[in-house]
Design a protein around this motif. Structure first.
Motif, mmCIF file in Angstrom:
data_model
loop_
_atom_site.group_PDB
_atom_site.id
_atom_site.type_symbol
_atom_site.label_atom_id
_atom_site.label_comp_id
_atom_site.label_asym_id
_atom_site.label_seq_id
_atom_site.Cartn_x
_atom_site.Cartn_y
_atom_site.Cartn_z
ATOM 1 N N GLN A 90 0.827 -1.214 0.000
ATOM 2 C CA GLN A 90 0.000 0.000 0.000
ATOM 3 C C GLN A 90 0.863 1.266 0.000
ATOM 4 N N LEU A 91 2.195 1.082 -0.023
ATOM 5 C CA LEU A 91 3.111 2.216 0.037
ATOM 6 C C LEU A 91 3.853 2.357 -1.293
ATOM 7 N N SER A 92 4.228 3.582 -1.626
ATOM 8 C CA SER A 92 5.052 3.795 -2.824
ATOM 9 C C SER A 92 6.460 3.258 -2.545
ATOM 10 N N GLY A 93 7.260 3.133 -3.603
ATOM 11 C CA GLY A 93 8.638 2.673 -3.434
ATOM 12 C C GLY A 93 9.428 3.582 -2.495
ATOM 13 N N GLY A 94 9.217 4.888 -2.649
ATOM 14 C CA GLY A 94 9.944 5.838 -1.799
ATOM 15 C C GLY A 94 9.545 5.696 -0.340
ATOM 16 N N GLN A 95 8.237 5.454 -0.119
ATOM 17 C CA GLN A 95 7.760 5.249 1.258
ATOM 18 C C GLN A 95 8.311 3.935 1.817
ATOM 19 N N GLN A 96 8.316 2.886 0.988
ATOM 20 C CA GLN A 96 8.859 1.605 1.455
ATOM 21 C C GLN A 96 10.336 1.739 1.825
ATOM 22 N N GLN A 97 11.068 2.493 1.016
ATOM 23 C CA GLN A 97 12.492 2.634 1.324
ATOM 24 C C GLN A 97 12.691 3.440 2.601
ATOM 25 N N ARG A 98 11.817 4.404 2.847
ATOM 26 C CA ARG A 98 11.930 5.171 4.098
ATOM 27 C C ARG A 98 11.583 4.292 5.301
ATOM 28 N N VAL A 99 10.626 3.370 5.127
ATOM 29 C CA VAL A 99 10.357 2.398 6.206
ATOM 30 C C VAL A 99 11.592 1.518 6.432
ATOM 31 N N ALA A 100 12.225 1.111 5.327
ATOM 32 C CA ALA A 100 13.428 0.263 5.448
ATOM 33 C C ALA A 100 14.543 1.002 6.204
ATOM 34 N N ILE A 101 14.655 2.291 5.959
ATOM 35 C CA ILE A 101 15.658 3.085 6.686
ATOM 36 C C ILE A 101 15.287 3.151 8.170
ATOM 37 N N PHE A 119 24.384 1.813 2.847
ATOM 38 C CA PHE A 119 23.324 1.948 1.843
ATOM 39 C C PHE A 119 23.854 1.431 0.507
ATOM 40 N N ASP A 120 23.149 0.479 -0.099
ATOM 41 C CA ASP A 120 23.571 -0.007 -1.409
ATOM 42 C C ASP A 120 22.572 0.438 -2.473
ATOM 43 N N GLU A 121 22.911 1.487 -3.172
ATOM 44 C CA GLU A 121 22.045 2.063 -4.207
ATOM 45 C C GLU A 121 20.591 2.172 -3.753
ATOM 46 N N PRO A 122 20.367 2.910 -2.673
ATOM 47 C CA PRO A 122 19.029 2.934 -2.062
ATOM 48 C C PRO A 122 17.958 3.581 -2.933
ATOM 49 N N THR A 123 18.366 4.321 -3.960
ATOM 50 C CA THR A 123 17.346 4.982 -4.790
ATOM 51 C C THR A 123 17.298 4.441 -6.213
ATOM 52 N N SER A 124 18.104 3.420 -6.496
ATOM 53 C CA SER A 124 18.207 2.958 -7.895
ATOM 54 C C SER A 124 16.953 2.274 -8.410
ATOM 55 N N LEU A 126 10.438 9.823 -6.969
ATOM 56 C CA LEU A 126 10.461 9.373 -5.571
ATOM 57 C C LEU A 126 11.865 9.376 -4.968
ATOM 58 N N VAL A 127 12.850 9.662 -5.818
ATOM 59 C CA VAL A 127 14.239 9.613 -5.345
ATOM 60 C C VAL A 127 14.499 10.684 -4.290
ATOM 61 N N GLY A 128 13.963 11.868 -4.535
ATOM 62 C CA GLY A 128 14.263 13.015 -3.677
ATOM 63 C C GLY A 128 13.871 12.813 -2.222
ATOM 64 N N GLU A 129 12.715 12.177 -1.986
ATOM 65 C CA GLU A 129 12.243 12.023 -0.598
ATOM 66 C C GLU A 129 13.150 11.083 0.189
ATOM 67 N N VAL A 130 13.733 10.108 -0.499
ATOM 68 C CA VAL A 130 14.646 9.179 0.184
ATOM 69 C C VAL A 130 15.995 9.870 0.439
ATOM 70 N N LEU A 131 16.471 10.590 -0.563
ATOM 71 C CA LEU A 131 17.736 11.318 -0.374
ATOM 72 C C LEU A 131 17.608 12.353 0.734
ATOM 73 N N ALA A 132 16.413 12.962 0.846
ATOM 74 C CA ALA A 132 16.216 13.977 1.890
ATOM 75 C C ALA A 132 16.352 13.357 3.279
ATOM 76 N N VAL A 133 15.801 12.149 3.443
ATOM 77 C CA VAL A 133 15.925 11.456 4.729
ATOM 78 C C VAL A 133 17.397 11.118 5.001
ATOM 79 N N MET A 134 18.097 10.686 3.980
ATOM 80 C CA MET A 134 19.518 10.342 4.156
ATOM 81 C C MET A 134 20.350 11.580 4.473
ATOM 82 N N ARG A 135 20.003 12.673 3.827
ATOM 83 C CA ARG A 135 20.720 13.920 4.076
ATOM 84 C C ARG A 135 20.509 14.385 5.521
#
Ligand code: ADP
Ligand code: MG
Length: 253
Positions: free
Chosen positions: A149-160, A173-178, A184-193
């Motif tokens: 029920q989550l987008s890829g970016g949301q799933q990756q943020r849950v994984a983080i 992190f191994d290519e977390p946005t690839s 959706l890349v930006g929201e994951v990079l923002a969390v990492m930043r």
């Protein structure tokens, strides 16, 4: 000061194929190290060796001065037991390209799983912490959603958040946005930043050169199982010293 992570002459072969050739790498506490390089250059294998998902063929890894995966008994080195290794692995949170969430568990349940099962936290403690982490990654309203029920970016943020729940000293992190759609890349990079700004020590394999330029303290360029060049990201990106670095950058920038 002792580096948080120290990799010395790390080599890894699969059969006769030598994938890592005497890698030396030092990461200080609070540093962000980005690793870039062409596909097949050994980046994932290096990350997987760091937490012994792959057993190195030779060389050594030290985390907070302690050898990873092996220990001395007298003057001999022995492989660690699974339990000893598992304690060390807990110090290294890992986030993969594919998010690897448990599909039948909600976001919250994914995050509390390891703290409850592995660390013996109470469900209530783990849940409080998970809610705090979900808030941190901008998903406080998604606690009860299942991965599908989550987008890829949301799933990756849950994984983080799930990796952070184990209170690691180092995040890998191994290519977390690839695997993400571009939007959706930006929201994951923002969390990492944000994590980087809070002082988390991170080793990040990525193709996101602007993230590397802006966030990394150290940029490592790998090709053919060796570190060809490393240094301050702005220097490496604007003034690469090796022709292999130049031709790689010409393709990705
Ligand atoms: P990268 O992450 O830079 O793309 P990898 O570390 O995944 O590179 O792979 C480096 C090389 O090691 C590739 O040639 C790959 O085929 C090989 N390799 C990786 N894992 C294995 C394995 N488990 N068995 C055999 N060869 C492998
Ligand atoms: Mg890889």
């Amino acid at each position: 000061m002792m580096p948080l992570l120290n990799v010395e002459r790390l080599s890894k072969s699969f059969g006769t194929h030598q994938v890592l050739k005497s890698i030396d790498l030092t990461v200080s506490a609070g540093d962000v190290t980005c690793i870039v390089g062409p596909s097949g250059s050994g980046k994932s294998t290096l990350l997987r060796c760091l937490n012994y998902l792959e057993v190195p063929t030779s060389g050594a890894i030290y985390l907070e001065g302690e050898p990873v995966g092996v220990r001395w008994r007298g003057n001999k080195l022995f492989r660690m037991s699974f339990n000893e290794l598992s304690v060390q692995r807990q110090k290294m949170g890992m986030v993969f390209q594919g998010f690897h969430l448990f599909p039948h568990k909600t976001a919250l349940e994914n995050i509390i799983e390891a703290p409850v099962i592995v660390k013996g936290k109470t469900r209530q403690q783990a849940t409080e912490e998970a809610r705090r982490l979900l808030d941190k990654v901008g998903l406080s309203d998604r606690a009860d959603y299942y991965p599908r029920q989550l987008s890829g970016g949301q799933q990756q943020r849950v994984a983080i958040a799930r990796a952070l729940a184990m209170q690691p000293t180092l995040m890998l992190f191994d290519e977390p946005t690839s695997a993400l759609d571009p939007e959706l890349v930006g929201e994951v990079l923002a969390v990492m930043r944000q994590l980087a700004e809070e002082g988390m020590t991170m080793v990040v394999v990525t193709h996101e050169m602007s993230f590397a330029r802006d966030v990394a303290d150290h940029l490592v360029f790998m090709d053919g199982g060796v570190i060809v060049e490393a240094g301050n990201p702005r220097d490496v990106l604007s003034n690469p010293q090796h022709s292999r670095t130049r031709s790689f950058l010409a393709r990705v920038l």
